[in-house]
Motif scaffolding. Structure first.
Motif, PDB file in Angstrom:
ATOM      1  N   ALA A 168       4.444 -16.892  -5.006  1.00  0.00           N
ATOM      2  CA  ALA A 168       4.627 -18.249  -4.499  1.00  0.00           C
ATOM      3  C   ALA A 168       3.642 -18.572  -3.382  1.00  0.00           C
ATOM      4  O   ALA A 168       3.298 -19.741  -3.164  1.00  0.00           O
ATOM      5  CB  ALA A 168       6.064 -18.430  -4.009  1.00  0.00           C
ATOM      6  N   GLN A 169       3.182 -17.519  -2.690  1.00  0.00           N
ATOM      7  CA  GLN A 169       2.188 -17.687  -1.627  1.00  0.00           C
ATOM      8  C   GLN A 169       0.765 -17.612  -2.163  1.00  0.00           C
ATOM      9  O   GLN A 169      -0.196 -17.650  -1.404  1.00  0.00           O
ATOM     10  CB  GLN A 169       2.397 -16.625  -0.544  1.00  0.00           C
ATOM     11  N   GLY A 170       0.637 -17.487  -3.484  1.00  0.00           N
ATOM     12  CA  GLY A 170      -0.678 -17.468  -4.099  1.00  0.00           C
ATOM     13  C   GLY A 170      -1.424 -16.163  -3.959  1.00  0.00           C
ATOM     14  O   GLY A 170      -2.657 -16.139  -3.924  1.00  0.00           O
ATOM     15  N   ARG A 171      -0.698 -15.047  -3.913  1.00  0.00           N
ATOM     16  CA  ARG A 171      -1.374 -13.767  -3.750  1.00  0.00           C
ATOM     17  C   ARG A 171      -0.737 -12.699  -4.631  1.00  0.00           C
ATOM     18  O   ARG A 171       0.372 -12.871  -5.138  1.00  0.00           O
ATOM     19  CB  ARG A 171      -1.352 -13.327  -2.287  1.00  0.00           C
ATOM     20  N   THR A 172      -1.462 -11.618  -4.792  1.00  0.00           N
ATOM     21  CA  THR A 172      -0.977 -10.475  -5.556  1.00  0.00           C
ATOM     22  C   THR A 172      -0.053  -9.639  -4.688  1.00  0.00           C
ATOM     23  O   THR A 172      -0.379  -9.346  -3.533  1.00  0.00           O
ATOM     24  CB  THR A 172      -2.158  -9.594  -6.001  1.00  0.00           C
ATOM     25  N   ALA A 173       1.085  -9.263  -5.207  1.00  0.00           N
ATOM     26  CA  ALA A 173       1.981  -8.390  -4.444  1.00  0.00           C
ATOM     27  C   ALA A 173       1.295  -7.044  -4.196  1.00  0.00           C
ATOM     28  O   ALA A 173       0.660  -6.486  -5.080  1.00  0.00           O
ATOM     29  CB  ALA A 173       3.288  -8.181  -5.196  1.00  0.00           C
ATOM     30  N   PHE A 174       1.445  -6.547  -2.984  1.00  0.00           N
ATOM     31  CA  PHE A 174       0.863  -5.261  -2.589  1.00  0.00           C
ATOM     32  C   PHE A 174       1.986  -4.255  -2.441  1.00  0.00           C
ATOM     33  O   PHE A 174       2.897  -4.433  -1.631  1.00  0.00           O
ATOM     34  CB  PHE A 174       0.085  -5.430  -1.286  1.00  0.00           C
ATOM     35  N   ILE A 175       1.918  -3.195  -3.238  1.00  0.00           N
ATOM     36  CA  ILE A 175       2.937  -2.148  -3.242  1.00  0.00           C
ATOM     37  C   ILE A 175       2.297  -0.865  -2.744  1.00  0.00           C
ATOM     38  O   ILE A 175       1.301  -0.395  -3.308  1.00  0.00           O
ATOM     39  CB  ILE A 175       3.505  -1.956  -4.664  1.00  0.00           C
ATOM     40  N   GLY A 176       2.850  -0.304  -1.692  1.00  0.00           N
ATOM     41  CA  GLY A 176       2.267   0.888  -1.093  1.00  0.00           C
ATOM     42  C   GLY A 176       3.166   2.103  -1.224  1.00  0.00           C
ATOM     43  O   GLY A 176       4.376   2.021  -1.005  1.00  0.00           O
ATOM     44  N   TYR A 177       2.552   3.233  -1.570  1.00  0.00           N
ATOM     45  CA  TYR A 177       3.280   4.502  -1.748  1.00  0.00           C
ATOM     46  C   TYR A 177       2.971   5.464  -0.614  1.00  0.00           C
ATOM     47  O   TYR A 177       1.815   5.621  -0.205  1.00  0.00           O
ATOM     48  CB  TYR A 177       2.864   5.151  -3.072  1.00  0.00           C
ATOM     49  N   LEU A 178       4.008   6.138  -0.131  1.00  0.00           N
ATOM     50  CA  LEU A 178       3.851   7.243   0.822  1.00  0.00           C
ATOM     51  C   LEU A 178       4.870   8.330   0.480  1.00  0.00           C
ATOM     52  O   LEU A 178       5.989   8.022   0.067  1.00  0.00           O
ATOM     53  CB  LEU A 178       4.092   6.768   2.257  1.00  0.00           C
ATOM     54  N   PRO A 179       4.508   9.599   0.651  1.00  0.00           N
ATOM     55  CA  PRO A 179       5.468  10.679   0.389  1.00  0.00           C
ATOM     56  C   PRO A 179       6.525  10.723   1.486  1.00  0.00           C
ATOM     57  O   PRO A 179       6.208  10.648   2.679  1.00  0.00           O
ATOM     58  CB  PRO A 179       4.613  11.952   0.423  1.00  0.00           C
TER      59      PRO A 179
END
Length: 284
Positions: free
Chosen positions: A33-44
């Motif tokens: 809705a904000q016109g951007r790609t969702a950013f998903i971050g992984y950490l152990p």
């Protein structure tokens, strides 16, 4: 073959705490809705220690991550590349307990509004019991889980547990997935489908696989509402490229390397770069 519950045309039971809406889907939709790609971050989880992993995850959210993946350290991580394997090996060597994952999830969800998933090989869930694992994850405020080695036709217990507690369940779709398999994955998933951009293990690469767009298109054609791409994603250019055809970009190895080399501060810097926050600050 065990058929998973259909994802469409079926009333979903309200889960833990009255939750009936996917928190992960809501986060991805808000980014769109904000016109951007969702950013998903992984950490152990627990790397290099429990508190630092919490601080790093919070830094991720504060610098643009919409969804957080907390990896459960495992002794035989068949999907993980050398950077993540080394990190989880160190965590296991210091006496890691699965309980720590729930404690980390709880701390991050209490400090942020991000959707927090755990990423775990299914043996860990199975040993604890699917219902118990789901209940504890829901109690910690977790949004759900990614299970890279679990296929929908063997996931009846996990599907039932996630339905009961209102959790998201993310299954993987690969370049080799048949149309029939892609349809089953799309139907069984809740939150998003994890589009595997290449065959192999995790790790930063110079380019995103050309197969990634095809995986996303196949999953969408099979009925997936949201598809996020992971494996090999490490730069802002990768995130932008993926955003042209997918709903989200998943980054793991590059963030783990940043945490290893520079602590939560380095994670914050890289997250701001990957999310574009340092280019277009958001007022949220």
């Amino acid at each position: 073959m065990v058929r998973p519950p259909a994802g469409r045309g079926r009333k979903r039971r309200t889960g833990y705490g009255g939750r009936s809406v996917s928190k992960t889907a809501a986060a991805i939709d808000a980014a769109k809705a904000q016109g951007r790609t969702a950013f998903i971050g992984y950490l152990p989880g627990g790397y290099p220690d429990k508190q630092t992993s919490i601080d790093a995850a919070i830094a991720l959210v504060n610098n643009g991550a919409d969804v957080i993946e907390i990896g459960v350290p495992y002794s035989d991580p068949v999907m993980d590349g050398p950077v993540i394997q080394q990190a989880t090996t160190e965590v296991l060597a210091r006496g890691f307990r699965v309980d720590e994952v729930f404690e980390i999830v709880k701390a991050v969800t209490e400090a942020t509004d991000a959707a927090v998933l755990v990423m775990t090989y299914y043996n860990i869930i199975d040993r604890m019991g699917a219902a118990t694992f789901a209940r504890r994850l829901a109690e910690a405020g977790g949004a759900g889980a990614i299970t890279p080695d679990l296929i929908p036709d063997e996931a009846a217990d996990w599907i039932a547990a996630t339905e009961e507690y209102g959790l998201d369940r993310v299954f993987l779709s690969a370049p080799t997935s048949s149309p029939e398999r892609a349809a089953m994955i799309a139907s069984a998933s809740r939150g998003f489908v994890y589009g595997v951009s290449l065959m192999g293990v995790t790790g930063a690469r110079a380019e995103v696989s050309q197969a990634a767009a095809e995986v996303v298109a196949a999953a969408k054609s099979a009925g997936a509402e949201r598809v996020c791409v992971g494996l090999g994603v490490s730069t802002r250019a990768h995130v932008e490229e993926i955003g042209s055809y997918a709903d989200g970009a998943i980054v793991g190895t590059a963030l783990v390397a940043a945490l290893r080399d520079g602590g939560p501060e380095a994670v914050a810097t890289l997250a701001a770069e990957l999310s574009g926050k340092n280019l277009n600050p958001r007022n949220d």
